[in-house]
Scaffold this active site. Sequence first.
Site, mmCIF file in Angstrom:
data_model
loop_
_atom_site.group_PDB
_atom_site.id
_atom_site.type_symbol
_atom_site.label_atom_id
_atom_site.label_comp_id
_atom_site.label_asym_id
_atom_site.label_seq_id
_atom_site.Cartn_x
_atom_site.Cartn_y
_atom_site.Cartn_z
ATOM 1 N N ARG A 118 0.811 -1.234 0.000
ATOM 2 C CA ARG A 118 0.000 0.000 0.000
ATOM 3 C C ARG A 118 0.839 1.276 0.000
ATOM 4 N NH1 ARG A 118 -2.865 -3.056 3.837
ATOM 5 N NH2 ARG A 118 -4.666 -4.074 2.898
ATOM 6 N N LYS A 140 2.998 11.636 -10.777
ATOM 7 C CA LYS A 140 2.153 10.800 -11.640
ATOM 8 C C LYS A 140 2.928 9.528 -11.960
ATOM 9 C CE LYS A 140 -0.846 14.021 -14.113
ATOM 10 N NZ LYS A 140 -1.193 14.595 -15.428
ATOM 11 N N GLU A 182 9.423 19.723 -23.899
ATOM 12 C CA GLU A 182 8.727 19.919 -22.611
ATOM 13 C C GLU A 182 9.254 21.166 -21.902
ATOM 14 O OE1 GLU A 182 6.132 18.190 -21.806
ATOM 15 O OE2 GLU A 182 6.322 16.179 -22.674
ATOM 16 N N LYS A 224 7.032 23.517 -12.805
ATOM 17 C CA LYS A 224 6.223 22.321 -12.554
ATOM 18 C C LYS A 224 5.884 22.209 -11.070
ATOM 19 C CE LYS A 224 5.040 17.696 -13.520
ATOM 20 N NZ LYS A 224 5.111 16.530 -14.349
ATOM 21 N N GLU A 234 -4.655 17.245 -10.329
ATOM 22 C CA GLU A 234 -5.208 17.728 -11.602
ATOM 23 C C GLU A 234 -6.721 17.904 -11.562
ATOM 24 O OE1 GLU A 234 -3.059 16.313 -15.106
ATOM 25 O OE2 GLU A 234 -4.888 16.543 -16.259
ATOM 26 N N ARG A 238 -3.482 22.004 -13.091
ATOM 27 C CA ARG A 238 -2.411 21.117 -13.559
ATOM 28 C C ARG A 238 -2.583 20.722 -15.025
ATOM 29 N NH1 ARG A 238 0.722 16.195 -10.376
ATOM 30 N NH2 ARG A 238 1.949 15.554 -12.171
ATOM 31 N N ASN A 242 -0.464 20.005 -19.911
ATOM 32 C CA ASN A 242 -0.747 19.167 -21.075
ATOM 33 C C ASN A 242 -0.873 19.974 -22.363
ATOM 34 O OD1 ASN A 242 -0.819 16.779 -19.545
ATOM 35 N ND2 ASN A 242 -2.894 17.258 -18.873
ATOM 36 N N HIS A 245 -0.765 18.268 -25.762
ATOM 37 C CA HIS A 245 -0.849 16.818 -25.556
ATOM 38 C C HIS A 245 -2.057 16.194 -26.253
ATOM 39 C CE1 HIS A 245 2.401 17.552 -22.843
ATOM 40 N NE2 HIS A 245 2.429 16.315 -22.377
ATOM 41 N N HIS A 249 -1.089 13.372 -28.538
ATOM 42 C CA HIS A 249 -1.525 11.988 -28.299
ATOM 43 C C HIS A 249 -2.263 11.444 -29.509
ATOM 44 C CE1 HIS A 249 -1.357 12.386 -23.628
ATOM 45 N NE2 HIS A 249 -0.207 12.024 -24.145
ATOM 46 N N HIS A 262 7.551 10.792 -27.875
ATOM 47 C CA HIS A 262 6.495 11.560 -27.205
ATOM 48 C C HIS A 262 6.745 13.079 -27.343
ATOM 49 C CE1 HIS A 262 3.567 12.626 -24.156
ATOM 50 N NE2 HIS A 262 4.503 13.252 -23.460
HETATM 51 P P1 NAD Z 1 12.458 6.546 -21.950
HETATM 52 O O1 NAD Z 1 12.407 6.306 -20.509
HETATM 53 O O2 NAD Z 1 11.991 5.456 -22.856
HETATM 54 O O3 NAD Z 1 13.944 6.933 -22.366
HETATM 55 C C1 NAD Z 1 14.215 7.222 -23.716
HETATM 56 C C2 NAD Z 1 15.401 6.401 -24.250
HETATM 57 O O4 NAD Z 1 16.616 6.938 -23.751
HETATM 58 C C3 NAD Z 1 15.375 4.946 -23.824
HETATM 59 O O5 NAD Z 1 15.871 4.161 -24.872
HETATM 60 C C4 NAD Z 1 16.355 4.934 -22.633
HETATM 61 O O6 NAD Z 1 16.919 3.676 -22.403
HETATM 62 C C5 NAD Z 1 17.376 5.916 -23.121
HETATM 63 N N1 NAD Z 1 18.135 6.586 -22.073
HETATM 64 C C6 NAD Z 1 17.660 7.060 -20.894
HETATM 65 N N2 NAD Z 1 18.612 7.741 -20.269
HETATM 66 C C7 NAD Z 1 19.711 7.683 -21.037
HETATM 67 C C8 NAD Z 1 21.017 8.221 -20.919
HETATM 68 N N3 NAD Z 1 21.363 9.010 -19.903
HETATM 69 N N4 NAD Z 1 21.911 7.953 -21.897
HETATM 70 C C9 NAD Z 1 21.548 7.215 -22.968
HETATM 71 N N5 NAD Z 1 20.328 6.693 -23.158
HETATM 72 C C10 NAD Z 1 19.421 6.950 -22.196
HETATM 73 O O7 NAD Z 1 11.639 7.839 -22.381
HETATM 74 P P2 NAD Z 1 11.406 9.254 -21.689
HETATM 75 O O8 NAD Z 1 11.219 10.198 -22.819
HETATM 76 O O9 NAD Z 1 12.387 9.550 -20.649
HETATM 77 O O10 NAD Z 1 10.000 9.047 -20.953
HETATM 78 C C11 NAD Z 1 8.839 8.729 -21.674
HETATM 79 C C12 NAD Z 1 7.841 8.144 -20.716
HETATM 80 O O11 NAD Z 1 7.554 9.109 -19.712
HETATM 81 C C13 NAD Z 1 6.517 7.781 -21.345
HETATM 82 O O12 NAD Z 1 6.114 6.524 -20.891
HETATM 83 C C14 NAD Z 1 5.564 8.859 -20.842
HETATM 84 O O13 NAD Z 1 4.245 8.389 -20.723
HETATM 85 C C15 NAD Z 1 6.165 9.168 -19.503
HETATM 86 N N6 NAD Z 1 5.844 10.502 -18.983
HETATM 87 C C16 NAD Z 1 5.398 10.576 -17.705
HETATM 88 C C17 NAD Z 1 5.117 11.805 -17.147
HETATM 89 C C18 NAD Z 1 4.680 11.893 -15.718
HETATM 90 O O14 NAD Z 1 4.298 12.986 -15.269
HETATM 91 N N7 NAD Z 1 4.780 10.825 -14.963
HETATM 92 C C19 NAD Z 1 5.304 12.975 -17.893
HETATM 93 C C20 NAD Z 1 5.782 12.868 -19.195
HETATM 94 C C21 NAD Z 1 6.044 11.620 -19.740
HETATM 95 N N1 GLY Z 2 3.168 15.651 -17.433
HETATM 96 C C1 GLY Z 2 1.973 16.255 -16.985
HETATM 97 C C2 GLY Z 2 1.813 16.261 -15.498
HETATM 98 O O1 GLY Z 2 2.698 15.886 -14.771
HETATM 99 O O2 GLY Z 2 0.788 16.644 -15.025
#
Ligand code: NAD
Ligand code: GLY
Length: 359
Positions: A118, A140, A182, A224, A234, A238, A242, A245, A249, A262
């Site tokens: 939990r 998130k 971003e 942020k 949100e 918040r 987006n 987005h 999306h 993305h």
């Molecule tokens: P990712 O985690 O897939 O990383 C992108 C690529 O870079 C991968 O191949 C990874 O292995 C590589 N990589 C990471 N760090 C590296 C480094 N230092 N050197 C070399 N390669 C490296 O993608 P991302 O863009 O970081 O994240 C995308 C994800 O984040 C999606 O799933 C999206 O939904 C999520 N997201 C979440 C939020 C949130 O608020 N929680 C916000 C935006 C996006």
């Molecule tokens: N990436 C959008 C949020 O964190 O709300």
Amino acid sequence: MKTVNVDLGDRSYPIYIGDVLLSDAELIRKHITSSQVLVVTNETIAPLYLDKFTAHLKELNFDTVILPDGEYTKSLESLNLVITHLMEKKYNRTCVLIALGGGVIGDLTGFAAACYQRGVKFIQIPTTLLAQVDSSVGGKTAVNHPLGKNMIGAFHQPTVVFADTSILSSLPDRELSAGLAEVIKYGLIRDKEFFDWLEENINNLKNRDNEALSYAIERSCINKAEVVAEDERESGLRAILNLGHTFGHAIETALSYKEWLHGEAIACGMLMAADLSVRLGMLESINVERIRTLLKQINLPVQVHPDVKLDEMLKNMKVDKKSREGVLYLILLDEIGKAVITSDYTEEALTETINHYLS
Ligand code: NAD
Ligand code: GLY
């Protein structure tokens, strides 16, 4: 080292930004409050940074889980794997999970921490620019379902975020630009002065100048953190995070999450949101050109991918998470630095915008 605080009462936490954080044993150990530590990472990041990081954990009872690279790792199967590991090794409720990776590893690990017994503590060590300025901050967490992205998740805040800019040196150029999309978003939604700074400094950021990067990360995190502190779950404000987005999306869905990253889809989506704002008489048209110029300088797309069609875009936008009771709310711009959440637009203007950006 810079510190930005996320102010959430007894769940407040610091975001440390610097270029030697991963070597700072004292700082890292100060934030690890348990002797049971699980580090979750992936097959790309592990050979680059895992040993360097775990060198600080030697006297602790730490384990690692190394998952395959890719968005498909954000799944219930991976969640099960992490939870099974915690149970087999008899981790208790005081354990700490550490996400060493981009948004995929961060979202998955955070959700595992939200679920295990939990809720246990977790630490974010974001390794992509996107994760340092966005996904690691704000709590998130989620995994994907085959029928929809981020559909299984929870709000669960980390206890600390370590954003080490030196880690970005190994990041591919395309991933860096996706993260910069971003960063630009924060300027557009609520920080005009930052947007002006970005226009002046975009080449320094592209060339990975450490001072410019750490300033951009700090300013993004400040923005942020302020939004999250005001509206953690949100219920209103918040949603401005987006910007672009809903358009983005729709593009990602039409491309089955292949072809574009993305941040690339969000970049094009932000431009479309700005274009629609101009068509509705909200934003001066010169600003669309400013945004387009900035995006082009870092090779982000300024046209929708040629495989995407108008009817697909419209259909995908309507099922967006921001659609409530059949009404699709969009984040639009009154001016650079001022976003609004509105359903006050015409279908005609929306269709004109999409048609204008279809290749
Ligand atoms: P990712 O985690 O897939 O990383 C992108 C690529 O870079 C991968 O191949 C990874 O292995 C590589 N990589 C990471 N760090 C590296 C480094 N230092 N050197 C070399 N390669 C490296 O993608 P991302 O863009 O970081 O994240 C995308 C994800 O984040 C999606 O799933 C999206 O939904 C999520 N997201 C979440 C939020 C949130 O608020 N929680 C916000 C935006 C996006
Ligand atoms: N990436 C959008 C949020 O964190 O709300």
